[in-house]
Design a protein around this motif. Structure first.
Motif, short mmCIF file in Angstrom:
data_model
loop_
_atom_site.label_atom_id
_atom_site.label_comp_id
_atom_site.label_asym_id
_atom_site.label_seq_id
_atom_site.Cartn_x
_atom_site.Cartn_y
_atom_site.Cartn_z
N TYR A 1 47.24 43.43 37.91
CA TYR A 1 45.81 43.69 38.09
C TYR A 1 45.30 42.94 39.31
N ALA A 2 44.27 43.49 39.94
CA ALA A 2 43.74 42.92 41.18
C ALA A 2 42.22 42.85 41.12
N ASP B 1 37.47 37.94 40.26
CA ASP B 1 38.26 36.84 40.82
C ASP B 1 39.46 36.61 39.93
N GLN B 2 40.44 35.85 40.44
CA GLN B 2 41.65 35.56 39.67
C GLN B 2 42.11 34.14 39.97
N ASN C 1 42.25 36.30 34.73
CA ASN C 1 41.34 37.16 35.46
C ASN C 1 39.92 36.76 35.07
N PHE C 2 39.02 36.88 35.99
CA PHE C 2 37.62 36.57 35.73
C PHE C 2 36.83 37.85 35.99
N GLY C 3 36.17 38.34 34.93
CA GLY C 3 35.51 39.63 35.04
C GLY C 3 34.07 39.60 34.61
N VAL D 1 36.61 49.32 41.90
CA VAL D 1 35.46 49.30 42.80
C VAL D 1 35.92 48.67 44.10
N ASP D 2 35.28 49.02 45.21
CA ASP D 2 35.70 48.44 46.49
C ASP D 2 35.24 47.00 46.61
N MET D 3 35.81 46.29 47.56
CA MET D 3 35.52 44.86 47.73
C MET D 3 34.05 44.61 48.09
#
Length: 170
Positions: free
Chosen positions: A55-56, A83-84, A93-95, A147-149
């Motif tokens: 995951y990214a 973020d990760q 992962n931070f969501g 979603v895009d950066m």
């Protein structure tokens, strides 16, 4: 606090804005979401996106069922990874929570996320940017989209503005 975290995550920890993912399920019941926490309501046929195992940042993920503190079974929720921390043995992962309850757009910390071909959402939704949830890889059922950066940076900026406003209101 870990020294190897991004400045963004260090800020979030300093202001006590990192929460365990279970808190998201307790505060935002999936029964109020269009998918009702059911995998079969999310999945599209023959979708390659679901087969991702790494995951990214920017991925929209479906976090799987867990057990509430009172031993009831919880359901699934959508999150966007913002973020990760890849330096630990298991990747954290931070969501931010994704909700389809657009009535909550009245809160300034909630950002509209329109459905599109990249994110694979079934409905326009919102991203709740005032709290960050820690999500382990083993809690992720699958990735549904991305979603895009630029959007990720928008969510981080909204989070930082919320932290500053909270601090000013003390």
């Amino acid at each position: 606090m870990k020294e190897n975290l991004s400045e963004f995550l260090k800020l979030a920890y300093r202001h006590n804005k990192i929460r365990d993912v279970q808190e998201a399920f307790e505060e935002f019941p999936v029964e109020e979401e269009w998918h009702k926490g059911k995998v079969e309501n999310i999945l599209r046929e023959d979708e390659e996106t679901y087969k991702v195992i790494n995951y990214a940042i920017g991925d929209i993920i479906f976090v799987k069922q867990y057990t509430y503190s009172d031993q009831r079974s919880g359901n699934n929720h959508l999150f966007v990874i913002i973020d990760q921390d890849n330096t630990a043995v298991s990747i954290e992962n931070f969501g931010m929570l994704i909700s389809s309850n657009l009535n909550k757009l009245k809160f300034t910390s909630n950002e509209l996320l329109r459905r599109d071909e990249l994110n694979h959402l079934h409905k326009n939704s919102l991203v709740k940017t005032d709290v960050i949830y820690k999500i382990l890889n083993e809690q992720i059922e699958f990735k549904i989209g991305k979603v895009d950066m630029e959007k990720v940076e928008e969510y981080k900026k909204s989070f930082c503005e919320t932290v500053i406003n909270d601090k000013n209101n003390l």
